[in-house]
Scaffold this motif. Sequence first.
Motif, PDB file in Angstrom:
ATOM      1  N   UNK A 113       0.832  -1.204   0.000  1.00  0.00           N
ATOM      2  CA  UNK A 113       0.000   0.000   0.000  1.00  0.00           C
ATOM      3  C   UNK A 113       0.865   1.252   0.000  1.00  0.00           C
ATOM      4  N   UNK A 114       1.963   1.252   0.806  1.00  0.00           N
ATOM      5  CA  UNK A 114       2.877   2.395   0.809  1.00  0.00           C
ATOM      6  C   UNK A 114       3.511   2.601  -0.564  1.00  0.00           C
ATOM      7  N   UNK A 115       3.891   1.510  -1.204  1.00  0.00           N
ATOM      8  CA  UNK A 115       4.469   1.643  -2.543  1.00  0.00           C
ATOM      9  C   UNK A 115       3.437   2.171  -3.533  1.00  0.00           C
ATOM     10  N   UNK A 116       2.185   1.748  -3.376  1.00  0.00           N
ATOM     11  CA  UNK A 116       1.127   2.252  -4.254  1.00  0.00           C
ATOM     12  C   UNK A 116       0.921   3.751  -4.038  1.00  0.00           C
ATOM     13  N   UNK A 117       0.983   4.195  -2.754  1.00  0.00           N
ATOM     14  CA  UNK A 117       0.860   5.630  -2.480  1.00  0.00           C
ATOM     15  C   UNK A 117       2.048   6.385  -3.053  1.00  0.00           C
ATOM     16  N   UNK A 118       3.239   5.811  -2.978  1.00  0.00           N
ATOM     17  CA  UNK A 118       4.436   6.477  -3.508  1.00  0.00           C
ATOM     18  C   UNK A 118       4.393   6.565  -5.024  1.00  0.00           C
ATOM     19  N   UNK A 119       3.730   5.613  -5.672  1.00  0.00           N
ATOM     20  CA  UNK A 119       3.672   5.639  -7.140  1.00  0.00           C
ATOM     21  C   UNK A 119       2.827   6.801  -7.655  1.00  0.00           C
ATOM     22  N   UNK A 120       1.964   7.354  -6.807  1.00  0.00           N
ATOM     23  CA  UNK A 120       1.134   8.483  -7.219  1.00  0.00           C
ATOM     24  C   UNK A 120       1.850   9.828  -7.087  1.00  0.00           C
ATOM     25  N   UNK A 121       3.068   9.834  -6.470  1.00  0.00           N
ATOM     26  CA  UNK A 121       3.873  11.053  -6.351  1.00  0.00           C
ATOM     27  C   UNK A 121       4.637  11.251  -7.654  1.00  0.00           C
ATOM     28  N   UNK A 122       4.672  12.487  -8.201  1.00  0.00           N
ATOM     29  CA  UNK A 122       5.356  12.718  -9.477  1.00  0.00           C
ATOM     30  C   UNK A 122       6.837  12.350  -9.394  1.00  0.00           C
ATOM     31  N   UNK A 123       7.376  11.791 -10.465  1.00  0.00           N
ATOM     32  CA  UNK A 123       8.814  11.441 -10.452  1.00  0.00           C
ATOM     33  C   UNK A 123       9.719  12.655 -10.243  1.00  0.00           C
ATOM     34  N   UNK A 124       9.276  13.836 -10.713  1.00  0.00           N
ATOM     35  CA  UNK A 124      10.125  15.028 -10.523  1.00  0.00           C
ATOM     36  C   UNK A 124      10.330  15.347  -9.050  1.00  0.00           C
ATOM     37  N   UNK A 125       9.323  15.043  -8.242  1.00  0.00           N
ATOM     38  CA  UNK A 125       9.462  15.275  -6.801  1.00  0.00           C
ATOM     39  C   UNK A 125      10.368  14.219  -6.184  1.00  0.00           C
ATOM     40  N   UNK A 126      10.171  12.964  -6.604  1.00  0.00           N
ATOM     41  CA  UNK A 126      10.983  11.884  -6.023  1.00  0.00           C
ATOM     42  C   UNK A 126      12.452  12.080  -6.359  1.00  0.00           C
ATOM     43  N   UNK A 127      12.739  12.509  -7.596  1.00  0.00           N
ATOM     44  CA  UNK A 127      14.127  12.672  -8.022  1.00  0.00           C
ATOM     45  C   UNK A 127      14.670  14.072  -7.731  1.00  0.00           C
ATOM     46  N   UNK A 128      13.849  14.940  -7.102  1.00  0.00           N
ATOM     47  CA  UNK A 128      14.296  16.305  -6.825  1.00  0.00           C
ATOM     48  C   UNK A 128      15.317  16.377  -5.693  1.00  0.00           C
ATOM     49  N   UNK A 129      16.064  17.470  -5.700  1.00  0.00           N
ATOM     50  CA  UNK A 129      17.124  17.649  -4.687  1.00  0.00           C
ATOM     51  C   UNK A 129      16.528  17.840  -3.296  1.00  0.00           C
ATOM     52  N   UNK A 130      15.335  18.469  -3.255  1.00  0.00           N
ATOM     53  CA  UNK A 130      14.721  18.692  -1.948  1.00  0.00           C
ATOM     54  C   UNK A 130      14.362  17.365  -1.289  1.00  0.00           C
ATOM     55  N   UNK A 131      13.753  16.455  -2.046  1.00  0.00           N
ATOM     56  CA  UNK A 131      13.405  15.141  -1.500  1.00  0.00           C
ATOM     57  C   UNK A 131      14.651  14.346  -1.159  1.00  0.00           C
ATOM     58  N   UNK A 132      15.680  14.445  -2.014  1.00  0.00           N
ATOM     59  CA  UNK A 132      16.917  13.708  -1.724  1.00  0.00           C
ATOM     60  C   UNK A 132      17.601  14.242  -0.463  1.00  0.00           C
TER      61      UNK A 132
END
Length: 768
Positions: A113-132
């Motif tokens: 379920x957590x992975x499913x919720x994470x899949x709905x987050x845009x890739x630009x946010x996941x790969x962004x410097x702020x998230x990193x």
Amino acid sequence: MDELCQQEASVTERLNALVATQNGLKRSLARLDISRATLGSQTVSTRSIGNTMLSNGAVAAKRISAAVSRLDLEQARVKDTLQVVEQVAELKTCVLGVTGSMGAAQDWEAAATYLSRASRIPPTVINGSFAEEIVPTSEVPDLPKTTLEQAAESLQALFLREFQRAAAENNGSKVTRFFKLFPLIGKSDVGLDAYGRYVCQGVAARARSNLNAGTGGSQATEGFFYANALTKLFEHVAQIVEHHGGLVGLHYGTGSMVRVIERLQTEADLQGGIIIDTWSDERSIDRKLTDIRSYAFTFLVQSFLPAQPTRSGTPWAGSPNKRLAQGDSRRQDEEGIDTKGIDTLLSEMTAMAARWSLYCRFISLQCKPEAEYEVLQVPSLVTTSALNRKIAEKITTPINEMITFLLRRSVERAFQLDEQPSGLSLNLAKPLHSHTPYISSAVDDVMYIVNQVVGRCLATSQRSVVSSVLPSVTRVLDSDFIGMVQRKMRDESYPKAAVQDTLPPENTILAFLVLINDLDVGCDYVRRIVQSWLGDFQGTDSREEKTEASAKSLQSLYPFQGDALYVASMLKVVQQSFEAKASELISDGIYVVFKNMIKPRLRPLLSNAFRDIDYQMSEQGQAEAKLVEDDDGSGHSAHGHFQRGWDALTKPIARIFTNGNHERLLNTTISYLADVLEKRIWSYYGRINDYGAIRLERDIAGLVNIVVRGNRYGLRDAFARCTQICLVMNMEEDEWAETGSDVVQDAGWVIDGDERARARAMVQSRGQ
């Protein structure tokens, strides 16, 4: 000079008028100049007001608009920042949740379920410097993308391993549990493939169990064992698709079941191919096809050969039954092929083809997009499947060859065992002991097989079978059945008199009439067979509407696009082709009956009917003749003599013929009779008086009534010329005078003006 002076005065007057109006024009121009000066000063004042007063407002409005735009931009940036912060917070929650759930808790549903919720987050946010920068922690130091990918791979391997273990243990609840988790971690394809392999294992195990249940035993050689095995295979696949389609669609999305169906079709290709190959070897299909192709149809072949003289010079009997009775060729052919076994095998093959068609229809409905409601097409996964090719090679093609053989062999056998109806006679005093219609046994036998063949062909629901079998049915009926009847009519039963001016032998006439009945009843049989499939055409007028109406009754068997209309058209071709060939031969046979049995007796019949009739009698003689006719029932009139001869000529044939053939013979006979009767009427030219003309008209009317009795009023048109000639002869003078008018000339005359004048002059008193 006077005119010039007048013109000069006129011009001078107009010029003076124009000069008088010049002062008014000058005053108007002066007023316009004053108005222009006033407007110029007002324009200057307006421009000065705009420059001094409104420019400040415009600058202020521009400054306010820019400030609002900056505020909107800042507000949007704040919202985007807040959204990114929320998404990063959600991402951090998911990363920590996945890691925690996969740890000591081992809560796989929560991790998915957590992975499913994470899949709905845009890739630009996941790969962004702020998230990193924000997401990694001391417990999870990796970048969020790396953590999620590693977790997805670990869960995929875990779910796949647990799914396979549950499948091996046949634990349905655990299979369903882990099957539902694959789409949550973004591995829908892996889950569908694993599920496809799982259900295919069940299909394979069930198919092997069903096949092994009868292999090597009596079940495999008796009944429809292999057809039932193939049916069970299709039913098992259909049950899986129907029962599990809802679960797959719920968790994997609409249309996801197609991927599972593709895997199931691959397994069905394998298991179905094993069943068909085993069936083909067990039933020795190739050997039977070889025997069928080598069958010579000796009886049919020799039937179309001309009769050869024997050594003694005596010609053989025309019947191939007698020729083949002298040898062993027919018996040898029959010993080589088991016709009953071929019939049983065809029934099994038809059942297998029908089950395959039903399976194709089911798969097509499951794979059809929801937006399409009317058009149904076979999906490519079925048309390109190995099982489709196997069925076409092992079942569809042999069906055509076996059905063609069975039909031809049935025609051959039917004529070998052909029996004529017993108890027939042309003598009206002898009763007929057979039942109508009077036909040979071959017609019932052949049409029974044709009905079976057409039924089996259509029951397969295979367009390819219809396109090959129905043309074969047409060819066999047109060449073999009609050809055999034609040969019998020509060589065995042709009604030719041995001595001139005598009738042919009675048994020959009866056999010839029965053969013509065979063709007429055969047309009726074929028409009924075709109509039983096409349905009722009542209420439709045009041919296109009838074709569409006929296709509706076939729609349940042929639901795919255009198939029902195609099958309906092929059935109509069978009927039309047979009726065309049979009707042509019937017409030839009717003409032979007329030429050899009716025509030679028709002229003497008319001569005898008019032999003792006097058309030059006086009024007293006419009254006496009328009195004699009334006393003895018209026995001494022309139509009285004709009736006895006509009944003796037509009734013996009419009681043997079918109604249709009798009508055809009557049409041919009446057409000739009308010509002969017209010539006889013209032959009385100058030999008839007024009273004789009245009697002649009465005799002709009575003769026509005899011929058309039995509600055959349409046949009266053939005698229109005869009746109109008699009508003109008996016209009154005033009526005859009116025939020259245009109205009367257009009143349906079939004889022209010269013929009417000639008919009027036939009576002695008018011809002189």
